[in-house]
Design an enzyme around this catalytic site. Structure first.
Site, short mmCIF file in Angstrom:
data_model
loop_
_atom_site.label_atom_id
_atom_site.label_comp_id
_atom_site.label_asym_id
_atom_site.label_seq_id
_atom_site.Cartn_x
_atom_site.Cartn_y
_atom_site.Cartn_z
N THR A 81 0.87 -1.19 0.00
CA THR A 81 0.00 0.00 0.00
C THR A 81 0.90 1.23 0.00
O THR A 81 1.61 1.47 0.98
CB THR A 81 -0.90 0.03 1.25
OG1 THR A 81 -1.68 -1.17 1.29
CG2 THR A 81 -1.82 1.24 1.22
N LYS B 100 -7.58 1.47 -2.54
CA LYS B 100 -7.11 0.94 -1.24
C LYS B 100 -7.19 2.04 -0.16
O LYS B 100 -7.56 1.78 0.98
CB LYS B 100 -5.68 0.41 -1.39
CG LYS B 100 -4.97 0.09 -0.10
CD LYS B 100 -5.51 -1.12 0.62
CE LYS B 100 -4.85 -1.23 2.00
NZ LYS B 100 -5.13 -2.44 2.70
P1 NAP Z 1 5.89 -6.26 7.34
O1 NAP Z 1 5.61 -7.54 7.98
O2 NAP Z 1 6.47 -5.14 8.15
O3 NAP Z 1 6.87 -6.56 6.10
C1 NAP Z 1 7.46 -5.53 5.36
C2 NAP Z 1 8.37 -6.16 4.36
O4 NAP Z 1 8.94 -5.12 3.55
C3 NAP Z 1 9.54 -6.92 4.96
O5 NAP Z 1 9.81 -8.03 4.16
C4 NAP Z 1 10.67 -5.89 4.89
O6 NAP Z 1 11.95 -6.47 4.87
C5 NAP Z 1 10.37 -5.27 3.56
N1 NAP Z 1 10.96 -3.93 3.40
C6 NAP Z 1 10.57 -2.78 3.99
N2 NAP Z 1 11.35 -1.76 3.56
C7 NAP Z 1 12.24 -2.28 2.69
C8 NAP Z 1 13.28 -1.72 1.92
N3 NAP Z 1 13.55 -0.41 1.97
N4 NAP Z 1 14.00 -2.55 1.14
C9 NAP Z 1 13.71 -3.88 1.09
N5 NAP Z 1 12.73 -4.47 1.79
C10 NAP Z 1 11.99 -3.67 2.58
O7 NAP Z 1 4.60 -5.62 6.64
P2 NAP Z 1 3.31 -6.37 6.06
O8 NAP Z 1 2.27 -6.42 7.11
O9 NAP Z 1 3.73 -7.60 5.37
O10 NAP Z 1 2.81 -5.26 5.00
C11 NAP Z 1 3.36 -5.15 3.70
C12 NAP Z 1 2.49 -4.18 2.90
O11 NAP Z 1 1.15 -4.68 2.85
C13 NAP Z 1 2.40 -2.78 3.50
O12 NAP Z 1 2.37 -1.81 2.48
C14 NAP Z 1 1.07 -2.82 4.25
O13 NAP Z 1 0.49 -1.53 4.39
C15 NAP Z 1 0.26 -3.70 3.34
N6 NAP Z 1 -0.86 -4.41 3.98
C16 NAP Z 1 -0.69 -5.00 5.21
C17 NAP Z 1 -1.76 -5.67 5.80
C18 NAP Z 1 -1.63 -6.34 7.15
O14 NAP Z 1 -2.66 -6.72 7.73
N7 NAP Z 1 -0.42 -6.55 7.68
C19 NAP Z 1 -3.00 -5.72 5.15
C20 NAP Z 1 -3.13 -5.14 3.89
C21 NAP Z 1 -2.04 -4.49 3.32
P3 NAP Z 1 12.69 -6.86 6.25
O15 NAP Z 1 12.19 -8.23 6.59
O16 NAP Z 1 14.13 -6.82 5.92
O17 NAP Z 1 12.30 -5.83 7.28
#
Ligand code: NAP
Length: 291
Positions: A96, A171
């Protein structure tokens, strides 16, 4: 089957990547923190050393990282996707992020003959695990058609909403809806409590009528029970509301209710509650009530 590249194996990305492997797609994966790659490697994914290497080995490259600068980094940065991607490939960003940044990235990829889809999701970590995500897609219809089997391995509903950036815009509409509804649930529970009505009884009485909502049925009982463990974290919700408010500034759109919820979440973050679930908005309201 088309060769898939997957970048970003966090809470969402890990489950989504596992579902692609389960559906039989060959997947090359990369995550910045390498230890988080193990579960998808165990399930049959090839490990890559960089986003560039992912792109060299795939026809459809998916990114699922945190925020706009992170997507820019893994796609356009040094050792980014753009360095290895072949003309005719497709990049799908499922994070997102900002609609404006999405359009810029699509334009850069377009210069290399690479199509982009913005395809953010709703449904949370359980939707990612169970392959029941709702996916809102911006980009060309024929590109979406080509990617449909990939989306169907991760989600249940796929809706084409317009050109690049519009998937992200929809979204953000989703996030406006969930957060303003969350606020209404907080107010109703506090109002019931202050008036001497048992809040859970109030929830049972109204949840199947016109006031029913996912937030009331799922977050309401947690607020009443004082369960503020995260399903969806305040820090992530705030990122999404910031994106909505920034976009609204550009389009001169008043979003007074969203702005209010954003400020109350600021209060939660200032009280070190950013890693609590979004139902902890209730705590900000309790503070206003002097409780
Ligand atoms: P998360 O668990 O914090 O995972 C984030 C991922 O992004 C990790 O793999 C992280 O790598 C990677 N990352 C972040 N910055 C980076 C960078 N500069 N370079 C390379 N890798 C990077 O988050 P998530 O919950 O999976 O969410 C991911 C996306 O989906 C977000 O945009 C969020 O808003 C969206 N989303 C989330 C949910 C939910 O319920 N969680 C629902 C709908 C949408 P590392 O492992 O190295 O930190």
């Amino acid at each position: 089957m088309q060769k898939i590249g997957f970048i970003g194996l966090g809470i969402m990305g890990n489950s989504m990547c596992l579902n692609l492997l389960k559906a039989g797609f060959p997947v090359t994966a990369w995550n910045r923190t390498r230890v988080k790659m193990q579960s998808v490697i165990d399930a049959g994914a090839q490990a890559a050393a960089s986003p560039q290497q992912v792109a060299e080995n795939a026809e459809i490259i998916i990114t699922m990282v945190s925020d706009s600068p992170d997507v820019q980094e893994v796609i356009l940065g040094d050792a980014g996707v753009i360095k290895g991607v072949k003309s005719g490939s497709v990049v799908i960003d499922m994070s997102t992020i900002s609609p404006a940044v999405t359009r810029d990235i699509a334009a850069e990829l377009g210069k290399k003959g690479v199509a982009m889809l913005d395809a953010p999701v709703s449904g949370g970590d359980s939707g990612a695990r169970n392959a029941t995500l709702a996916i809102m897609v911006g980009g060309e219809a024929k590109v979406l058609e080509r990617c449909m089997p990939v989306f169907m391995a991760m989600g249940k509903t796929v809706t084409h909403v317009g050109v690049n950036g519009m998937g992200q815009t929809v979204k953000l509409c989703n996030q406006i809806l969930v957060s303003v509804t969350n606020m209404a649930v907080c107010e109703a529970i506090l109002f019931a409590r202050k008036s001497g009505v048992e809040p859970q009884v109030m929830i049972e009485a109204v949840k199947n009528g016109a006031a029913g909502s996912w937030q009331l049925s799922n977050l309401g009982p947690k607020m009443v029970a004082g369960d503020f463990n995260p399903g969806f974290m305040i820090d992530l919700q705030q990122k999404d509301l910031r994106l909505a408010l920034e976009t609204a500034l550009v389009t001169c759109t008043p979003l007074p209710a969203t702005d209010l919820v954003h400020q109350l979440f600021d209060d939660c973050q200032a009280h070190d509650e950013g890693r609590l679930g979004s139902q902890a908005l209730f705590k900000a309201l309790l503070r206003l009530a002097g409780e």
